[in-house]
Design a protein around this motif. Structure first.
Motif, mmCIF file in Angstrom:
data_model
loop_
_atom_site.group_PDB
_atom_site.id
_atom_site.type_symbol
_atom_site.label_atom_id
_atom_site.label_comp_id
_atom_site.label_asym_id
_atom_site.label_seq_id
_atom_site.Cartn_x
_atom_site.Cartn_y
_atom_site.Cartn_z
ATOM 1 N N ASN A 235 0.992 -1.253 -0.180
ATOM 2 C CA ASN A 235 0.058 -0.037 0.149
ATOM 3 C C ASN A 235 0.949 1.184 -0.081
ATOM 4 O O ASN A 235 0.778 2.121 0.856
ATOM 5 C CB ASN A 235 -0.880 -0.117 1.277
ATOM 6 C CG ASN A 235 -2.487 0.367 0.913
ATOM 7 O OD1 ASN A 235 -2.580 0.951 -0.042
ATOM 8 N ND2 ASN A 235 -3.306 -0.298 1.647
ATOM 9 N N PRO B 263 -0.174 6.047 -1.751
ATOM 10 C CA PRO B 263 -1.368 6.614 -1.166
ATOM 11 C C PRO B 263 -2.069 7.915 -2.054
ATOM 12 O O PRO B 263 -3.368 7.891 -2.075
ATOM 13 C CB PRO B 263 -0.973 7.355 0.037
ATOM 14 C CG PRO B 263 0.378 7.586 -0.095
ATOM 15 C CD PRO B 263 0.885 6.365 -0.800
ATOM 16 N N PHE B 264 -1.243 8.390 -3.022
ATOM 17 C CA PHE B 264 -2.086 9.248 -3.967
ATOM 18 C C PHE B 264 -2.348 8.711 -5.432
ATOM 19 O O PHE B 264 -2.850 9.701 -5.958
ATOM 20 C CB PHE B 264 -1.085 10.417 -4.093
ATOM 21 C CG PHE B 264 -0.919 11.347 -2.809
ATOM 22 C CD1 PHE B 264 -1.907 12.294 -2.491
ATOM 23 C CD2 PHE B 264 0.143 11.337 -2.009
ATOM 24 C CE1 PHE B 264 -1.682 13.105 -1.435
ATOM 25 C CE2 PHE B 264 0.404 12.117 -1.057
ATOM 26 C CZ PHE B 264 -0.716 12.746 -0.704
ATOM 27 N N GLU C 203 -6.138 3.582 -3.909
ATOM 28 C CA GLU C 203 -6.792 4.091 -2.745
ATOM 29 C C GLU C 203 -8.093 3.641 -2.658
ATOM 30 O O GLU C 203 -8.685 3.343 -1.457
ATOM 31 C CB GLU C 203 -6.569 5.667 -2.730
ATOM 32 C CG GLU C 203 -7.145 6.412 -1.346
ATOM 33 C CD GLU C 203 -6.557 6.004 -0.391
ATOM 34 O OE1 GLU C 203 -5.177 5.783 -0.381
ATOM 35 O OE2 GLU C 203 -7.284 6.195 0.651
ATOM 36 N N PRO D 26 13.692 17.600 2.811
ATOM 37 C CA PRO D 26 12.162 17.729 2.212
ATOM 38 C C PRO D 26 11.687 19.242 2.227
ATOM 39 O O PRO D 26 10.944 19.349 1.388
ATOM 40 C CB PRO D 26 11.587 16.844 2.988
ATOM 41 C CG PRO D 26 12.386 16.424 4.178
ATOM 42 C CD PRO D 26 13.738 16.263 3.685
ATOM 43 N N ARG E 7 10.051 22.274 -1.990
ATOM 44 C CA ARG E 7 9.281 23.389 -2.810
ATOM 45 C C ARG E 7 10.169 24.298 -3.599
ATOM 46 O O ARG E 7 9.949 24.762 -4.479
ATOM 47 C CB ARG E 7 8.510 24.047 -1.737
ATOM 48 C CG ARG E 7 7.398 24.960 -2.085
ATOM 49 C CD ARG E 7 7.098 25.771 -0.888
ATOM 50 N NE ARG E 7 8.360 26.716 -0.378
ATOM 51 C CZ ARG E 7 8.678 27.662 -1.180
ATOM 52 N NH1 ARG E 7 8.245 28.351 -2.100
ATOM 53 N NH2 ARG E 7 9.853 28.369 -0.524
ATOM 54 N N GLU F 263 11.393 22.943 -6.792
ATOM 55 C CA GLU F 263 10.451 22.696 -7.753
ATOM 56 C C GLU F 263 10.053 24.229 -8.160
ATOM 57 O O GLU F 263 9.738 24.476 -9.493
ATOM 58 C CB GLU F 263 9.052 22.123 -7.211
ATOM 59 C CG GLU F 263 7.787 22.048 -8.055
ATOM 60 C CD GLU F 263 6.614 21.421 -7.420
ATOM 61 O OE1 GLU F 263 6.688 21.121 -6.337
ATOM 62 O OE2 GLU F 263 5.680 21.921 -8.014
ATOM 63 N N HIS G 101 10.758 5.889 -2.760
ATOM 64 C CA HIS G 101 10.484 6.629 -3.604
ATOM 65 C C HIS G 101 9.995 7.912 -3.230
ATOM 66 O O HIS G 101 9.439 8.055 -2.091
ATOM 67 C CB HIS G 101 9.576 6.313 -4.927
ATOM 68 C CG HIS G 101 8.252 6.106 -4.201
ATOM 69 N ND1 HIS G 101 7.238 6.913 -4.413
ATOM 70 C CD2 HIS G 101 7.242 5.070 -3.807
ATOM 71 C CE1 HIS G 101 5.974 6.849 -3.825
ATOM 72 N NE2 HIS G 101 6.147 5.509 -3.503
ATOM 73 N N VAL G 102 9.942 9.000 -3.953
ATOM 74 C CA VAL G 102 9.188 10.342 -3.747
ATOM 75 C C VAL G 102 8.508 10.745 -4.544
ATOM 76 O O VAL G 102 8.634 10.935 -5.683
ATOM 77 C CB VAL G 102 10.372 11.278 -3.269
ATOM 78 C CG1 VAL G 102 9.767 12.595 -3.011
ATOM 79 C CG2 VAL G 102 11.520 11.041 -2.179
ATOM 80 N N ARG G 103 7.141 10.803 -4.266
ATOM 81 C CA ARG G 103 5.856 11.211 -5.028
ATOM 82 C C ARG G 103 5.819 10.281 -6.345
ATOM 83 O O ARG G 103 5.314 11.157 -7.521
ATOM 84 C CB ARG G 103 6.220 12.670 -5.429
ATOM 85 C CG ARG G 103 5.980 13.497 -4.190
ATOM 86 C CD ARG G 103 5.826 15.144 -4.101
ATOM 87 N NE ARG G 103 6.012 15.472 -3.135
ATOM 88 C CZ ARG G 103 7.345 16.159 -2.562
ATOM 89 N NH1 ARG G 103 8.266 16.054 -3.397
ATOM 90 N NH2 ARG G 103 7.319 16.605 -1.173
ATOM 91 N N LYS H 237 2.010 10.458 -7.030
ATOM 92 C CA LYS H 237 1.355 11.629 -7.711
ATOM 93 C C LYS H 237 1.818 11.480 -8.956
ATOM 94 O O LYS H 237 0.943 11.950 -10.029
ATOM 95 C CB LYS H 237 1.958 12.991 -6.895
ATOM 96 C CG LYS H 237 1.476 13.115 -5.725
ATOM 97 C CD LYS H 237 1.800 14.407 -5.051
ATOM 98 C CE LYS H 237 0.678 15.053 -4.317
ATOM 99 N NZ LYS H 237 1.289 16.291 -3.903
#
Lengths: 473, 354
Positions: free
Chosen positions: A53, A56-57, A62, A353, A357, A360, A457-459, A462
């Motif tokens: 699981n 989540p995004f 989900e 982290p 932002r 990006e 992983h990261v994102r 998404k």
């Protein structure tokens, strides 16, 4: 009955497209941006959705509608399969190596079985299968895309300015002199002609390869196959080079004889355009529904102002080459085009982290013009900071009496290291600010991973949601 | 004013002055930015900053303002005085009588103060919840890092005091990573814990609404209907608020009910039209069968709407477009319940009505 089979084939293709059960994702990015790692990780995440699981995004997981996924053989049999197992093994094996850089095109296909959400579609069938196709290819070849719009003369001019930059000059000095000494008016005959061309072209290619090994470069001036010829290694089509003589660039080239050296070069350049670049993009990129463009902002930040400028320009030119437009079902039947584009900055696991932002935002400013151009065509564009395989974990330490969020990983020498890369800028920088910029992003070794577990992983969830999430209807 | 271009150099007075001013304005901006990051007041401030509003509320007369406090003090004083006199008179007649009455009076005072105290606490909770809503909403717009976790922890603790959400919380803990920024954390929390609570809440609203609808449809007296509505409504609000971790007592519930009704009135016109359409449809279909049944459906829908607004007030995070519960979800079960009742009533026994 050949025509019958063909039309049945065509009809089933149209049917498939109409019902939207296939989505082709193009992972684009210059070499070193991490395309292969991203594809490996994306496949890995999708294959583990049923048992884990970790996304989540991704809405479909989900809502627990994604039942099973499988890596299957694709239908275009002339394209090699993406070596997923090999790449995954190289990451998870004790030696822990990043997948070797791609030298040829390959395709991966993942079939996802999911239960249908739409009420009306559900009356026809409970389950449906979405075919996700992901293309991998050497990033160098992408540099050829903007060349499609340039004539030989324009390209030569571009090369003159490209080679005149300070950091390149020392590498290309000798070959520039060789080209300057050539007499372009002269008509040569075979085999003398081929020999001369091959000799100079080889020298030219070698210089560039040497330069690119030592420097980071994002410029579009060089044909991609010069760096990575693939199956064209040694083929005469690659034996050409730009005209660097200023006096000749001033002349009207129509007056040259058909068998002159210059015209021969031009012919080869045209041939390269027509027979190498165009088929490549026609075949692999015209059917693309979704695109993700990877940008290695980390190395740009470290490389400085010039690299930044070049990358910005290259991205603008690259995105011009793709066909964008809102793909409604009618249009999709006849001319598929990209309707969603994600521009992602990769390897953000090396940054704490709270600075994701910033990086990006920094990248967003860099690609703002390109994003605007693409957005004008009605394409949904999104930016994101991602990491395919997270090699670090965030930790908080105290530095000079203040809390500081850092990343902790394993250094290249095998010792654990806690690293703070410096303050990542979140806006455009002037040349002076670039010079004052003090950023050090250290690569970390891949942590010890278990091959049965999904890769950290990261994102990526998404990313998946944006690229293919809406197709699970 | 000069038409010619002028250059100021570093030694010039004007240059230095300009620089000083620039620095000052930058500092001021910095201040503003840093005060922006103080979350509590951010959303309301920034939202209000470009609104036009009436500056001063028309002041009530000072004498009018004095009315309620003075009345309260007077009544309290009179009651205390009377009680004292009463108890002392009883004491003089017999000591046991006096002690008994005194004990009773003390109990009244203590329990009264206690209930006042709990009411005050509940009201503070509600206020805090409103503030949390504002904070989370502000964070959602900002793309920040490291601010949401504390608020989410706090909210979760409040919820866990009254509702057992361990499996949901574990799911949240398992999903969240340190790399997630505030927006992502809030989203994950909303998708796990709050989603589960919402589901329970909607079930609760449905249950109360259908019950109320059935009761009104079956009640023989119209006068009873109103009492029924009040009773079921207050029960529902109590349970809902407890579910979301800010339980309201009688005193506080009044305030909450006020808020709920205000929300219902302020609900966007489009929403009202949509709801009205739904109600209308539901009513006309059943109204042909029975007026009492139609009234039942109407009351059920009213309770349902009250319930949904209560959820809106109590939920730590405002609903967004996708997860907003809709009246149509509840309407179906109300309608089928009342229809079932009518079928039973007309089908089997003619003298069914209670």
């Amino acid at each position: 009955m050949d025509w019958f089979d063909k039309s049945v084939d065509k009809a089933s293709q149209l049917w498939q497209r109409g019902f939207d059960r296939k989505v082709r994702v193009a992972v684009t990015g210059l070499s070193g941006a991490g395309k292969t790692a991203l594809i490996t990780s994306l496949i890995n995440q999708l294959l583990h959705t049923a048992s884990h699981n970790q996304l989540p995004f991704l809405e479909v997981t989900e809502e627990q509608r994604l039942k099973a996924t499988r890596l299957t053989a694709h239908q275009e049999l002339h394209i090699p399969a993406f070596p997923y197992e090999k790449n995954l093994n190289s990451i998870t094996e004790p030696s822990r190596q990043w997948p070797s850089s791609t030298t040829n095109i390959s395709l991966a296909q993942i079939n996802c079985r999911y239960s249908v959400k739409n009420k009306w579609l559900k009356t026809f069938r409970e389950d449906s299968v979405l075919r996700v196709e992901i293309i991998d290819y050497p990033g160098e070849w992408l540099l050829d895309l903007p060349l499609l719009q340039l004539s030989f003369k324009e390209w030569s001019r571009l090369c003159v300015s490209y080679l005149s930059s300070q950091r390149r000059q020392q590498y290309v000095k000798s070959v520039t002199e060789t080209i300057h000494s050539l007499r372009f008016h002269l008509g040569l005959v075979e085999p003398e002609l081929s020999a001369t061309l091959s000799e100079v072209a080889t020298e030219y290619r070698q210089c560039l390869t040497r330069y690119r090994q030592e420097h980071l470069d994002y410029s579009v001036a060089l044909p991609g196959r010069f760096i990575l010829p693939g199956e064209l290694k040694g083929a005469p089509v690659l034996d050409f080079f730009p005209v660097l003589n200023h006096d000749i660039l001033e002349l009207d080239w129509d007056t040259f004889e058909e068998d002159s050296l210059l015209k021969q070069l031009e012919n080869r350049y045209d041939y390269y355009q027509k027979k190498v670049i165009r088929p490549f993009f026609d075949e692999y990129f015209s059917n693309v529904d979704r695109q993700i463009l990877l940008v290695d902002t980390n190395s740009v930040l470290e490389a400085g102002y010039e690299a930044y400028q070049e990358l910005q320009k290259t991205i603008e030119q690259l995105l011009q080459g793709f066909s964008y437009g809102r793909s409604n079902w009618l249009k999709r039947l006849f001319a598929p085009s990209i309707d969603r584009l994600m521009i992602a900055t990769t390897k953000v696991d090396l940054l704490p982290p709270d600075q994701h932002r910033a990086i990006e935002a920094f990248m967003q400013k860099m690609v703002a013009q390109a994003q605007n151009d693409v957005g004008y065509d009605g394409v949904e564009v999104k930016t994101m900071a991602i990491s395919s395989v997270a090699t670090t974990e965030p930790v908080t330490t105290e530095h000079e009496g203040q809390q500081l969020l850092c990343v902790k990983g394993e250094g290249i020498d095998g010792q654990p290291v806690i690293h703070y890369p410096g303050r990542i800028p979140d806006k455009r920088l002037s040349r002076e600010m670039w010079e004052q910029l003090d950023i050090d992003i250290t690569e970390c070794a891949i942590p010890k991973l278990v091959s049965d577990e999904p890769l950290p992983h990261v994102r990526l969830d998404k990313v998946l949601q944006f690229l293919i999430g809406d197709k699970f209807r | 004013m000069s038409d010619k271009p002028i250059k100021f150099h570093k030694d010039d007075k004007a240059y230095q002055k300009a620089e000083k001013l620039l620095n000052e304005s930058l500092a001021a901006e910095d201040n503003r930015v840093s005060s922006d990051s103080e979350l509590a007041t951010l959303s309301s401030e920034s939202a209000d900053s470009n609104k036009v509003f009436i500056k001063n509320k028309p002041k009530k007369g000072r004498l009018k303002q004095l009315f309620w406090p003075s009345l309260t003090v007077f009544v309290l004083f009179a009651a205390g005085y009377e009680a004292y006199q009463f108890i002392s008179r009883l004491l003089s007649s017999h000591w046991l009588l006096g002690w008994g009455a005194g004990l009773l009076a003390t109990t009244v005072v203590v329990s009264g103060v206690y209930s006042l105290y709990t009411g005050w606490k509940a009201r503070r909770r509600l206020k805090k919840r409103q503030q949390q809503q504002k904070q989370l909403q502000a964070i959602l717009l900002k793309n920040s890092y490291g601010q949401a976790d504390a608020i989410i922890q706090e909210v979760n603790q409040e919820i866990e005091e009254f509702t057992s959400v361990e499996p949901l919380r574990d799911k949240y803990q398992q999903r969240k990573r340190q790399v997630h920024n505030d927006q992502e954390l809030i989203q994950i929390y909303s998708d796990t814990v709050l989603k589960g609570l919402d589901k329970m809440a909607v079930d609760m609203v449905t249950k109360h609404a259908t019950e109320a609808a059935a009761m009104v449809a079956l009640s023989p007296l119209s006068a009873v209907d109103m009492a029924l509505v009040a009773w079921r409504g207050s029960r529902m609000i109590e349970q809902l608020s407890q579910l979301y971790g800010c339980p309201q007592t009688v005193l506080g519930r009044l305030e909450m009910t006020k808020k709920v009704f205000k929300n219902m009135m302020l609900a966007g016109a489009s929403e009202l039209v949509a709801d009205a359409g739904v109600e209308f449809l539901g009513k006309t279909l059943t109204a042909t069968i029975s007026t009492k049944a139609a009234q039942g459906i109407g009351v059920g829908l009213l309770i349902a709407r009250m319930g949904l607004q209560t959820m809106n007030v109590c939920r730590p995070l405002e609903f967004d477009k996708e997860n907003k519960p809709k009246l149509s979800q509840v309407r179906k079960s109300i309608y089928s319940k009342v229809k079932g009742l009518i079928k039973n009533a007309t089908g089997s026994v003619p003298e069914k009505k209670k």
